[in-house]
Design a protein around this motif. Structure first.
Motif, PDB file in Angstrom:
ATOM      1  N   ARG A 103     -10.532 -38.238 -41.712  1.00  0.00           N
ATOM      2  CA  ARG A 103     -10.733 -38.455 -40.280  1.00  0.00           C
ATOM      3  C   ARG A 103     -10.357 -37.171 -39.546  1.00  0.00           C
ATOM      4  O   ARG A 103      -9.254 -36.647 -39.747  1.00  0.00           O
ATOM      5  N   THR A 104     -11.236 -36.696 -38.684  1.00  0.00           N
ATOM      6  CA  THR A 104     -10.939 -35.475 -37.934  1.00  0.00           C
ATOM      7  C   THR A 104      -9.753 -35.740 -37.008  1.00  0.00           C
ATOM      8  O   THR A 104      -9.754 -36.735 -36.294  1.00  0.00           O
ATOM      9  N   PRO A 105      -8.745 -34.851 -37.024  1.00  0.00           N
ATOM     10  CA  PRO A 105      -7.594 -35.092 -36.141  1.00  0.00           C
ATOM     11  C   PRO A 105      -7.985 -34.935 -34.676  1.00  0.00           C
ATOM     12  O   PRO A 105      -8.898 -34.173 -34.356  1.00  0.00           O
ATOM     13  N   SER A 106      -7.315 -35.653 -33.797  1.00  0.00           N
ATOM     14  CA  SER A 106      -7.584 -35.462 -32.368  1.00  0.00           C
ATOM     15  C   SER A 106      -7.072 -34.079 -31.975  1.00  0.00           C
ATOM     16  O   SER A 106      -6.168 -33.520 -32.625  1.00  0.00           O
ATOM     17  N   ALA A 107      -7.626 -33.537 -30.893  1.00  0.00           N
ATOM     18  CA  ALA A 107      -7.203 -32.198 -30.438  1.00  0.00           C
ATOM     19  C   ALA A 107      -5.714 -32.225 -30.108  1.00  0.00           C
ATOM     20  O   ALA A 107      -4.976 -31.265 -30.372  1.00  0.00           O
ATOM     21  N   ARG A 108      -5.249 -33.339 -29.593  1.00  0.00           N
ATOM     22  CA  ARG A 108      -3.848 -33.452 -29.187  1.00  0.00           C
ATOM     23  C   ARG A 108      -2.925 -33.424 -30.421  1.00  0.00           C
ATOM     24  O   ARG A 108      -1.946 -32.688 -30.465  1.00  0.00           O
ATOM     25  N   ASP A 109      -3.280 -34.234 -31.427  1.00  0.00           N
ATOM     26  CA  ASP A 109      -2.457 -34.242 -32.635  1.00  0.00           C
ATOM     27  C   ASP A 109      -2.459 -32.866 -33.300  1.00  0.00           C
ATOM     28  O   ASP A 109      -1.438 -32.416 -33.832  1.00  0.00           O
ATOM     29  N   PHE A 110      -3.604 -32.194 -33.266  1.00  0.00           N
ATOM     30  CA  PHE A 110      -3.661 -30.888 -33.912  1.00  0.00           C
ATOM     31  C   PHE A 110      -2.793 -29.879 -33.158  1.00  0.00           C
ATOM     32  O   PHE A 110      -2.087 -29.062 -33.762  1.00  0.00           O
ATOM     33  N   ALA A 111      -2.814 -29.963 -31.827  1.00  0.00           N
ATOM     34  CA  ALA A 111      -1.975 -29.054 -31.029  1.00  0.00           C
ATOM     35  C   ALA A 111      -0.487 -29.320 -31.315  1.00  0.00           C
ATOM     36  O   ALA A 111       0.310 -28.386 -31.419  1.00  0.00           O
ATOM     37  N   LEU A 112      -0.122 -30.589 -31.462  1.00  0.00           N
ATOM     38  CA  LEU A 112       1.283 -30.907 -31.766  1.00  0.00           C
ATOM     39  C   LEU A 112       1.647 -30.411 -33.161  1.00  0.00           C
ATOM     40  O   LEU A 112       2.742 -29.885 -33.382  1.00  0.00           O
ATOM     41  N   HIS A 136       5.306 -32.186 -16.942  1.00  0.00           N
ATOM     42  CA  HIS A 136       6.417 -33.147 -17.089  1.00  0.00           C
ATOM     43  C   HIS A 136       5.881 -34.522 -17.493  1.00  0.00           C
ATOM     44  O   HIS A 136       6.400 -35.161 -18.419  1.00  0.00           O
ATOM     45  N   THR A 137       4.806 -34.948 -16.825  1.00  0.00           N
ATOM     46  CA  THR A 137       4.220 -36.266 -17.128  1.00  0.00           C
ATOM     47  C   THR A 137       3.746 -36.318 -18.582  1.00  0.00           C
ATOM     48  O   THR A 137       3.940 -37.323 -19.281  1.00  0.00           O
ATOM     49  N   ALA A 138       3.154 -35.230 -19.054  1.00  0.00           N
ATOM     50  CA  ALA A 138       2.654 -35.205 -20.439  1.00  0.00           C
ATOM     51  C   ALA A 138       3.816 -35.282 -21.434  1.00  0.00           C
ATOM     52  O   ALA A 138       3.719 -35.964 -22.466  1.00  0.00           O
ATOM     53  N   VAL A 139       4.921 -34.592 -21.135  1.00  0.00           N
ATOM     54  CA  VAL A 139       6.081 -34.606 -22.038  1.00  0.00           C
ATOM     55  C   VAL A 139       6.649 -36.027 -22.113  1.00  0.00           C
ATOM     56  O   VAL A 139       6.918 -36.557 -23.199  1.00  0.00           O
ATOM     57  N   VAL A 140       6.786 -36.667 -20.966  1.00  0.00           N
ATOM     58  CA  VAL A 140       7.324 -38.038 -20.933  1.00  0.00           C
ATOM     59  C   VAL A 140       6.373 -38.982 -21.677  1.00  0.00           C
ATOM     60  O   VAL A 140       6.791 -39.776 -22.529  1.00  0.00           O
ATOM     61  N   ALA A 141       5.076 -38.860 -21.385  1.00  0.00           N
ATOM     62  CA  ALA A 141       4.093 -39.786 -21.982  1.00  0.00           C
ATOM     63  C   ALA A 141       4.058 -39.643 -23.502  1.00  0.00           C
ATOM     64  O   ALA A 141       3.840 -40.625 -24.223  1.00  0.00           O
ATOM     65  N   GLN A 255      10.833 -36.141 -30.841  1.00  0.00           N
ATOM     66  CA  GLN A 255      10.101 -35.029 -31.454  1.00  0.00           C
ATOM     67  C   GLN A 255       8.705 -34.878 -30.843  1.00  0.00           C
ATOM     68  O   GLN A 255       8.243 -33.761 -30.613  1.00  0.00           O
ATOM     69  N   ARG A 256       8.038 -35.974 -30.571  1.00  0.00           N
ATOM     70  CA  ARG A 256       6.688 -35.863 -29.969  1.00  0.00           C
ATOM     71  C   ARG A 256       6.790 -35.239 -28.573  1.00  0.00           C
ATOM     72  O   ARG A 256       5.945 -34.434 -28.175  1.00  0.00           O
ATOM     73  N   ALA A 257       7.827 -35.632 -27.833  1.00  0.00           N
ATOM     74  CA  ALA A 257       8.028 -35.047 -26.501  1.00  0.00           C
ATOM     75  C   ALA A 257       8.336 -33.551 -26.630  1.00  0.00           C
ATOM     76  O   ALA A 257       7.793 -32.710 -25.891  1.00  0.00           O
ATOM     77  N   TRP A 258       9.191 -33.206 -27.595  1.00  0.00           N
ATOM     78  CA  TRP A 258       9.606 -31.799 -27.790  1.00  0.00           C
ATOM     79  C   TRP A 258       8.404 -30.948 -28.208  1.00  0.00           C
ATOM     80  O   TRP A 258       8.196 -29.832 -27.725  1.00  0.00           O
ATOM     81  N   LEU A 259       7.580 -31.487 -29.136  1.00  0.00           N
ATOM     82  CA  LEU A 259       6.391 -30.733 -29.574  1.00  0.00           C
ATOM     83  C   LEU A 259       5.383 -30.589 -28.444  1.00  0.00           C
ATOM     84  O   LEU A 259       4.708 -29.562 -28.311  1.00  0.00           O
ATOM     85  N   THR A 260       5.295 -31.612 -27.597  1.00  0.00           N
ATOM     86  CA  THR A 260       4.380 -31.515 -26.448  1.00  0.00           C
ATOM     87  C   THR A 260       4.849 -30.401 -25.513  1.00  0.00           C
ATOM     88  O   THR A 260       4.052 -29.584 -25.029  1.00  0.00           O
ATOM     89  N   ALA A 261       6.163 -30.350 -25.281  1.00  0.00           N
ATOM     90  CA  ALA A 261       6.714 -29.276 -24.452  1.00  0.00           C
ATOM     91  C   ALA A 261       6.418 -27.916 -25.100  1.00  0.00           C
ATOM     92  O   ALA A 261       5.962 -26.975 -24.433  1.00  0.00           O
ATOM     93  N   THR A 262       6.624 -27.827 -26.413  1.00  0.00           N
ATOM     94  CA  THR A 262       6.386 -26.558 -27.133  1.00  0.00           C
ATOM     95  C   THR A 262       4.918 -26.141 -27.016  1.00  0.00           C
ATOM     96  O   THR A 262       4.608 -24.966 -26.796  1.00  0.00           O
ATOM     97  N   ALA A 263       4.026 -27.116 -27.159  1.00  0.00           N
ATOM     98  CA  ALA A 263       2.585 -26.812 -27.080  1.00  0.00           C
ATOM     99  C   ALA A 263       2.230 -26.271 -25.693  1.00  0.00           C
ATOM    100  O   ALA A 263       1.203 -25.600 -25.535  1.00  0.00           O
ATOM    101  N   LYS A 264       3.067 -26.559 -24.704  1.00  0.00           N
ATOM    102  CA  LYS A 264       2.808 -26.097 -23.340  1.00  0.00           C
ATOM    103  C   LYS A 264       3.703 -24.903 -22.975  1.00  0.00           C
ATOM    104  O   LYS A 264       4.034 -24.692 -21.809  1.00  0.00           O
TER     105      LYS A 264
END
Ligand SMILES: Cc1cc2nc3c(=O)[nH]c(=O)nc-3n(C[C@H](O)[C@H](O)[C@H](O)COP(=O)(O)O)c2cc1C
Length: 326
Positions: A103-112, A136-141, A255-264
């Motif tokens: 299954r092709t990963p979503s762009a979001r999962d690949f960025a994380l 901020h909203t993306a990190v929380v979500a 970790q998902r929040a932290w990786l989202t912050a890192t990706a940004k």
């Protein structure tokens, strides 16, 4: 005609998973996990022999760390182009990842997934506190899920009072200090092998209440501390319950929040040290009107100065020898 079963992982793919797990954050960089690969099932095991009696007497942070590792494991499986299902469990095997079809990963999962190698603990100053609202909203979500809440603390004066108190107590706690010394790594950098918190992370440039407290760490007064907290972006990771599964889920959410912050292009660090003091979590719940049990505090922002990566154990140590856990 029945569809063919999903293909087992190759040794190169297992290496990709192990590298992703190894870069997860963990309490005192203890890396308290192992992997057991059984065809298309990968178990993440908790290494209960890795104990921090003073910092983490109940093993709660060890489970949070394993939860963060599970988040990395899932992202790595998806980045390899395979679907998967993650099931948390309640024994030495804390989670089983069942690998499915391509299954092709979503762009979001690949960025994380790509952020896994760039994430590191930043215990220093942030450049300024203006993180755009959408970021901020993306990190929380990224962290919020059923039973998990990422909350911006309202009463920073109360938070400063409690963190300052905890810092002063831990500074004088000789057993705690001995343990921290044992877990101080005298190596750092990408190539460094081992476990423990690098000396760098405990240097005077690291902020007292952003990091780990040593006997010589100066503690600012509550007013200065309140101002300092106001210049950071803070999130308290809270859970509805306080079970082993809650701790694992909180670690994965953090970790998902932290990786989202890192990706940004943001950096951050996590604080759990004060939450282990008797009564401190219930004081936080009442003083900050939290919606659940606090498991970790995440501080993040744009970096004012760089931070070095910390060492990791050799990947081979992640696989239990035949016959069981180390
Ligand atoms: C559950 C958990 C608790 C942690 N508690 C603290 C803490 O109280 N103070 C701190 O400075 N770092 C804390 N950390 C960060 C670890 O020390 C850090 O992840 C580890 O040293 C590896 O370094 P890295 O994050 O740069 O990869 C914690 C991490 C986890 C996962």
């Amino acid at each position: 005609m029945t569809a063919a079963a999903p293909a087992a992982l190759t040794s190169e793919q297992i290496g990709v998973l192990a590298r992703a797990v190894s870069r997860a954050p963990s309490v005192h960089n203890s890396q308290p996990w192992q992997l057991l690969v059984r065809g298309t099932e990968v178990d993440l095991l908790e290494r209960r022999d890795v104990g921090l009696r003073r910092h983490d007497p109940s093993g709660r942070d060890r489970l949070l760390s394993c939860g963060a590792a599970v988040a990395n494991l899932e992202l790595a499986v998806r980045a390899l182009g395979r679907d998967c299902h993650v099931g948390f469990r309640d024994d030495d095997v804390v989670a089983t990842v069942t690998i499915g079809r391509p299954r092709t990963p979503s762009a979001r999962d690949f960025a994380l997934y790509q952020a896994i190698n760039r994430r590191r603990s930043h215990r220093r100053h942030f450049y300024h506190n203006r993180v755009p609202a959408a970021v901020h909203t993306a990190v929380v979500a990224a962290g919020e899920t059923t039973g998990i809440h990422l909350v911006v603390p309202g009463r920073l004066d109360k938070l400063a009072e409690l963190l300052g108190f905890a810092t002063r107590v831990l500074r004088e706690d000789r057993g705690y200090q001995r343990e921290l010394e044992l877990w101080t790594a005298h190596t750092h950098g990408w190539e460094a092998i081992g476990d423990g918190v690098p000396e760098d992370a405990l240097s005077p440039e690291a902020l007292p209440v952003a990091g780990l407290v040593r006997t010589g760490t100066p503690v600012p007064d509550d007013v200065v501390l309140t101002e300092r907290l106001a210049a950071e972006n803070l999130l308290v990771v809270c859970t509805d319950g306080d079970t082993r599964t809650d701790h694992l889920a909180a670690g994965a959410a953090l970790q998902r929040a932290w990786l989202t912050a890192t990706a940004k292009a943001l950096v951050g660090s996590v604080l759990t040290q004060p939450l282990h003091l008797t009564g401190l979590r219930s004081r936080l719940v009442s003083e900050l009107a939290l919606p659940g049990v606090p498991q970790a505090i995440f501080r993040y922002g744009y970096p004012a100065v760089p931070s070095a990566p910390s060492p990791r154990l050799p990947l081979g140590e992640m696989f239990p020898p035949p016959g069981g856990l180390r």
